[in-house]
Design a protein around this motif. Sequence first.
Motif, PDB file in Angstrom:
ATOM      1  N   SER A 137      39.598  51.651  46.035  1.00 54.69           N
ATOM      2  CA  SER A 137      38.852  51.346  47.258  1.00 54.69           C
ATOM      3  C   SER A 137      37.368  51.602  47.059  1.00 54.69           C
ATOM      4  N   ALA A 138      37.029  52.727  46.425  1.00 50.36           N
ATOM      5  CA  ALA A 138      35.621  53.061  46.180  1.00 50.36           C
ATOM      6  C   ALA A 138      34.972  52.056  45.246  1.00 50.36           C
ATOM      7  N   TYR A 139      35.699  51.626  44.216  1.00 47.14           N
ATOM      8  CA  TYR A 139      35.136  50.686  43.237  1.00 47.14           C
ATOM      9  C   TYR A 139      34.886  49.322  43.872  1.00 47.14           C
ATOM     10  N   LEU A 140      35.877  48.778  44.570  1.00 45.83           N
ATOM     11  CA  LEU A 140      35.747  47.432  45.127  1.00 45.83           C
ATOM     12  C   LEU A 140      34.800  47.392  46.320  1.00 45.83           C
ATOM     13  N   ALA A 141      34.679  48.508  47.046  1.00 41.47           N
ATOM     14  CA  ALA A 141      33.804  48.530  48.222  1.00 41.47           C
ATOM     15  C   ALA A 141      32.346  48.328  47.846  1.00 41.47           C
ATOM     16  N   LYS A 142      32.000  48.656  46.609  1.00 44.99           N
ATOM     17  CA  LYS A 142      30.606  48.529  46.156  1.00 44.99           C
ATOM     18  C   LYS A 142      30.346  47.187  45.472  1.00 44.99           C
ATOM     19  N   ARG A 143      31.355  46.343  45.394  1.00 43.40           N
ATOM     20  CA  ARG A 143      31.219  45.049  44.729  1.00 43.40           C
ATOM     21  C   ARG A 143      31.301  43.917  45.746  1.00 43.40           C
ATOM     22  N   GLN A 144      30.905  42.744  45.273  1.00 40.34           N
ATOM     23  CA  GLN A 144      30.991  41.562  46.118  1.00 40.34           C
ATOM     24  C   GLN A 144      32.456  41.197  46.330  1.00 40.34           C
ATOM     25  N   LEU A 145      32.786  40.884  47.572  1.00 38.77           N
ATOM     26  CA  LEU A 145      34.145  40.501  47.918  1.00 38.77           C
ATOM     27  C   LEU A 145      34.162  39.062  48.409  1.00 38.77           C
ATOM     28  N   PRO A 146      35.151  38.262  48.028  1.00 36.31           N
ATOM     29  CA  PRO A 146      36.279  38.590  47.157  1.00 36.31           C
ATOM     30  C   PRO A 146      35.800  38.996  45.761  1.00 36.31           C
ATOM     31  N   PRO A 147      36.562  39.842  45.063  1.00 39.02           N
ATOM     32  CA  PRO A 147      36.115  40.342  43.767  1.00 39.02           C
ATOM     33  C   PRO A 147      36.042  39.232  42.725  1.00 39.02           C
ATOM     34  N   ARG A 148      35.019  39.317  41.868  1.00 40.59           N
ATOM     35  CA  ARG A 148      34.887  38.365  40.776  1.00 40.59           C
ATOM     36  C   ARG A 148      35.882  38.691  39.667  1.00 40.59           C
ATOM     37  N   PHE A 149      35.979  37.744  38.710  1.00 44.08           N
ATOM     38  CA  PHE A 149      36.969  37.887  37.644  1.00 44.08           C
ATOM     39  C   PHE A 149      36.778  39.189  36.871  1.00 44.08           C
ATOM     40  N   MET A 150      35.540  39.533  36.526  1.00 43.47           N
ATOM     41  CA  MET A 150      35.287  40.750  35.755  1.00 43.47           C
ATOM     42  C   MET A 150      35.690  41.996  36.540  1.00 43.47           C
ATOM     43  N   HIS A 151      35.423  41.986  37.834  1.00 44.37           N
ATOM     44  CA  HIS A 151      35.807  43.132  38.658  1.00 44.37           C
ATOM     45  C   HIS A 151      37.329  43.250  38.759  1.00 44.37           C
ATOM     46  N   VAL A 152      38.013  42.106  38.771  1.00 44.08           N
ATOM     47  CA  VAL A 152      39.478  42.120  38.786  1.00 44.08           C
ATOM     48  C   VAL A 152      40.008  42.724  37.489  1.00 44.08           C
ATOM     49  N   VAL A 153      39.411  42.335  36.363  1.00 41.16           N
ATOM     50  CA  VAL A 153      39.843  42.853  35.060  1.00 41.16           C
ATOM     51  C   VAL A 153      39.642  44.364  34.990  1.00 41.16           C
ATOM     52  N   ILE A 154      38.472  44.833  35.440  1.00 39.15           N
ATOM     53  CA  ILE A 154      38.196  46.270  35.413  1.00 39.15           C
ATOM     54  C   ILE A 154      39.174  47.019  36.322  1.00 39.15           C
ATOM     55  N   THR A 155      39.448  46.459  37.488  1.00 42.07           N
ATOM     56  CA  THR A 155      40.400  47.084  38.407  1.00 42.07           C
ATOM     57  C   THR A 155      41.783  47.191  37.768  1.00 42.07           C
ATOM     58  N   LEU A 156      42.234  46.117  37.134  1.00 45.20           N
ATOM     59  CA  LEU A 156      43.536  46.132  36.468  1.00 45.20           C
ATOM     60  C   LEU A 156      43.577  47.179  35.355  1.00 45.20           C
ATOM     61  N   ALA A 157      42.467  47.356  34.655  1.00 47.10           N
ATOM     62  CA  ALA A 157      42.413  48.374  33.601  1.00 47.10           C
ATOM     63  C   ALA A 157      42.516  49.782  34.196  1.00 47.10           C
ATOM     64  N   LEU A 158      41.822  49.994  35.309  1.00 46.27           N
ATOM     65  CA  LEU A 158      41.887  51.304  35.975  1.00 46.27           C
ATOM     66  C   LEU A 158      43.305  51.595  36.477  1.00 46.27           C
ATOM     67  N   VAL A 159      43.997  50.564  36.920  1.00 50.63           N
ATOM     68  CA  VAL A 159      45.373  50.740  37.383  1.00 50.63           C
ATOM     69  C   VAL A 159      46.315  50.977  36.209  1.00 50.63           C
ATOM     70  N   ALA A 160      46.066  50.275  35.105  1.00 49.69           N
ATOM     71  CA  ALA A 160      46.993  50.304  33.962  1.00 49.69           C
ATOM     72  C   ALA A 160      47.041  51.661  33.275  1.00 49.69           C
ATOM     73  N   VAL A 161      45.899  52.355  33.158  1.00 47.15           N
ATOM     74  CA  VAL A 161      45.850  53.604  32.391  1.00 47.15           C
ATOM     75  C   VAL A 161      46.845  54.642  32.922  1.00 47.15           C
ATOM     76  N   PRO A 162      46.750  55.074  34.188  1.00 52.38           N
ATOM     77  CA  PRO A 162      47.733  56.061  34.673  1.00 52.38           C
ATOM     78  C   PRO A 162      49.141  55.497  34.782  1.00 52.38           C
ATOM     79  N   THR A 163      49.251  54.193  35.068  1.00 49.87           N
ATOM     80  CA  THR A 163      50.579  53.589  35.182  1.00 49.87           C
ATOM     81  C   THR A 163      51.351  53.705  33.874  1.00 49.87           C
ATOM     82  N   LEU A 164      50.703  53.390  32.764  1.00 48.62           N
ATOM     83  CA  LEU A 164      51.358  53.467  31.454  1.00 48.62           C
ATOM     84  C   LEU A 164      51.652  54.911  31.072  1.00 48.62           C
ATOM     85  N   LEU A 165      50.746  55.828  31.415  1.00 52.09           N
ATOM     86  CA  LEU A 165      50.974  57.240  31.096  1.00 52.09           C
ATOM     87  C   LEU A 165      52.169  57.790  31.860  1.00 52.09           C
ATOM     88  N   ILE A 166      52.330  57.370  33.108  1.00 54.48           N
ATOM     89  CA  ILE A 166      53.472  57.830  33.909  1.00 54.48           C
ATOM     90  C   ILE A 166      54.761  57.182  33.412  1.00 54.48           C
TER      91      ILE A 166
END
Length: 347
Positions: A137-166
């Motif tokens: 929420s904090a990351y996307l709130a500071k970006r242009q919405l709807p999110p651009r492709f690069m912001h989507v990729v970064i968001t997916l990376a942020l989600v993937a790290v803890p998801t894979l560790l768990i």
Amino acid sequence: MARDFQRRLPEASQDLKQKDSIWQRLHIDLPLLVILLSVVAYGLIVLYSAGAGEWHYIKRQSIFLAMGFVAMMVVAQFKLHVLERYAPWLYLLGVIMLLGVMFFGVGAKGAQRWLDLKVTRVQPSELMRIAMPLLISAYLAKRQLPPRFMHVVITLALVAVPTLLIAKQPDLGTSILVATSGLVILFFAGLRWRYILGAALALAGSAPLFWYVLLHDYQKTRIMTLFDPEADRWGAGWNIIQSKTAIGSGGVEGKGWMQGTQSQLDFLPESHTDFMIAVLAEEFGLVGVLTLMVGYLLVIWRGLWIGIKAQSTFGRLLAGGVTFTFFVYVFVNIGMVSGLLPVVGVP
């Protein structure tokens, strides 16, 4: 005349000024609080029966509820911009703790999910349930919405790290729910449908990879059991068979409080945690289950209403994301207990 008007105007405006209630000063939404407390009270009644009348479960759960209530009151006093500012640090702490689990974690029942801090044991994946929606929420709130492709990729990376560790612990159920808590906020941020369609196609195409490479044998067994629980009725299929039996035997009005045979005679496994809905269905019937569903729907409705009324993008995304995550937890647990979803251990 003009002088008299100027002299009286402040007094009039002061009389018209409405004083804030104690709940407004505490930043607590009273309708949501009442609904939550009602659901909690209902849950404690069912828990007493699910625990075979042992006060131990009630006392322990009441302690957790009191701690949660205090935490809620404390967190509610923070301004949203404070939560937004410290969201990355909370996320980073969660990732570091998850890495710590890999090297120094404590194992139990074939899984390594806890950190032993001497004073107590903690499960870092629980922290990520809060840290994930806060950060996204904090990351996307500071970006242009709807999110651009690069912001989507970064968001997916942020989600993937803890998801894979768990998922590596292994804890597939929690990893999916943590990932959902981040992805749903991406959806609320206005993710374009072409991205959603592309992700759905990619997920479908990678299904063989998940099955043959990522899933453990017991996880495959749970999925296969969903389609044919009778194939191993005394093993993997036991839980879901007993749960469906309890739900079906309750009928419309149920057998009565503490009169359920499946739960009281210990046929139903994990009756006071994962399969507690089955106890409710057996003893209170369809009427009792629908009553609980109404409570849950009111919680979800109020949470979304708060999100709509939020005055910042961060507040809207966070309220909507947390509320929808709550819905997913309810949906997964009920689907699991009723045999519509694989058993993943979500209480």
